[in-house]
Design a protein around this motif. Structure first.
Motif, PDB file in Angstrom:
ATOM      1  N   GLY A   1       0.791  -1.220   0.000  1.00  0.00           N
ATOM      2  CA  GLY A   1       0.000   0.000   0.000  1.00  0.00           C
ATOM      3  C   GLY A   1       0.826   1.274   0.000  1.00  0.00           C
ATOM      4  N   ILE A   2       2.095   1.169  -0.396  1.00  0.00           N
ATOM      5  CA  ILE A   2       2.989   2.325  -0.421  1.00  0.00           C
ATOM      6  C   ILE A   2       3.054   2.872  -1.838  1.00  0.00           C
ATOM      7  N   THR A   3       2.585   4.091  -2.022  1.00  0.00           N
ATOM      8  CA  THR A   3       2.585   4.717  -3.342  1.00  0.00           C
ATOM      9  C   THR A   3       3.638   5.820  -3.460  1.00  0.00           C
ATOM     10  N   LYS A   4       4.216   6.204  -2.327  1.00  0.00           N
ATOM     11  CA  LYS A   4       5.220   7.264  -2.347  1.00  0.00           C
ATOM     12  C   LYS A   4       6.559   6.707  -2.808  1.00  0.00           C
ATOM     13  N   SER A   5       7.338   7.554  -3.443  1.00  0.00           N
ATOM     14  CA  SER A   5       8.687   7.171  -3.844  1.00  0.00           C
ATOM     15  C   SER A   5       9.582   7.147  -2.604  1.00  0.00           C
ATOM     16  N   ILE A   6      10.360   6.086  -2.461  1.00  0.00           N
ATOM     17  CA  ILE A   6      11.264   5.949  -1.324  1.00  0.00           C
ATOM     18  C   ILE A   6      12.680   6.264  -1.783  1.00  0.00           C
ATOM     19  N   THR A   7      13.304   7.256  -1.165  1.00  0.00           N
ATOM     20  CA  THR A   7      14.636   7.690  -1.588  1.00  0.00           C
ATOM     21  C   THR A   7      15.724   6.806  -0.983  1.00  0.00           C
TER      22      THR A   7
END
Length: 271
Positions: A140-146
């Motif tokens: 459920g993770i839609t954010k970009s992970i740096t």
């Protein structure tokens, strides 16, 4: 419970005695084998000088002193022959040896369930290959992970959080709410000078403070880069590794979990 292990070494040193463990129960099974891999008695004997009870001759057993976990937990060394820095240096040595044992075990058995648990959070966020994006979506993770990231450890400390933080404020002068509330403006003020204000913020949490998660998620500055580690991949050892290898770690000053993470980072040369 790792704190008791460190204090046991301090107590044995101060009293000029040998440190004797039982192979089963605390602390070998209940602490060391839960936090580290490849913990065998021969490794503990050879690397850390630990003696095991079943190897002590019968005639000496009656002279041994049994110490409770509570006594060890609250033990403070007052031996004038050893400074605080001596204790810190020895603690770092213990940590380094335990993680050397762990690293060797991971090399020998990289596919073991315990190794998978230890790498669970890191693999979920930073695993290589085409499956990484699919895994994040499944979580459920839609954010970009740096690649660079900050870890916040949110710990409610059950019903004792306010009492512990008030005591810490009284003794050390720290803010008695910041370590519990993690205000967004404080987080930003820490990260901006480090050039980390545009990198991912990952939170490991005991789930006791949902209002902290909600506040940071909805903050216009922190929210877009903020992500809680999903419970599906969150394990004790996995969250530890995620925090230990983070570029910035923000914890709770009265949480032994946060304190341990900081100790490991220093012991392994991660500042």
């Amino acid at each position: 419970q790792i704190r008791e292990v460190f204090h046991a070494f301090d107590m044995a040193r101060d009293q000029g005695g040998a440190l004797v463990f039982h192979e089963h129960g605390f602390p070998v099974e209940l602490t060391l084998r839960k936090l580290f891999l490849g913990i065998e008695r021969t490794e503990l004997e050879n690397r850390l000088g630990i003696t095991f009870f079943d190897s002590v001759e019968e005639k000496y057993r009656s002279k041994m002193e049994t110490v409770s976990q509570g006594e060890i937990y609250h033990y403070i060394s007052n031996d004038p022959n050893y400074s605080m820095f001596d204790s810190i240096e020895h603690r770092h040595y213990i940590i380094q040896e335990l993680y050397r044992i762990t690293a060797r075990e991971m090399e020998l058995r990289p596919g073991s369930p315990d190794a998978a648990d230890m790498c669970a959070s890191l693999h979920a966020f930073f695993g290589k290959g085409d499956g990484k994006g699919n895994m994040l979506k499944e979580l459920g993770i839609t954010k970009s992970i740096t690649h660079k990231y900050t870890v916040i450890h949110s710990r409610g400390l059950e019903n004792d959080g306010n009492r512990f933080m008030n005591k810490a404020q009284e003794v050390f002068g720290i803010d008695n709410r910041a370590g519990l509330d993690h205000p967004a403006d404080l987080i930003s003020s820490i990260l901006a000078p480090l050039g980390m204000n545009n990198n991912s913020i990952l939170m490991i949490t005991d789930g006791q403070s949902p209002e902290v998660v909600q506040r940071l998620s909805s903050d216009p500055v922190v929210g877009p880069i903020f992500q809680v580690v999903p419970s599906k991949v969150s394990t004790v050892t996995g969250d530890l590794m995620l925090a230990i290898f983070s570029d910035v770690f923000i914890g709770n000053p009265v949480s032994t979990f946060s304190q341990y993470i900081v100790q490991v980072r220093y012991a392994l040369g991660i500042e």
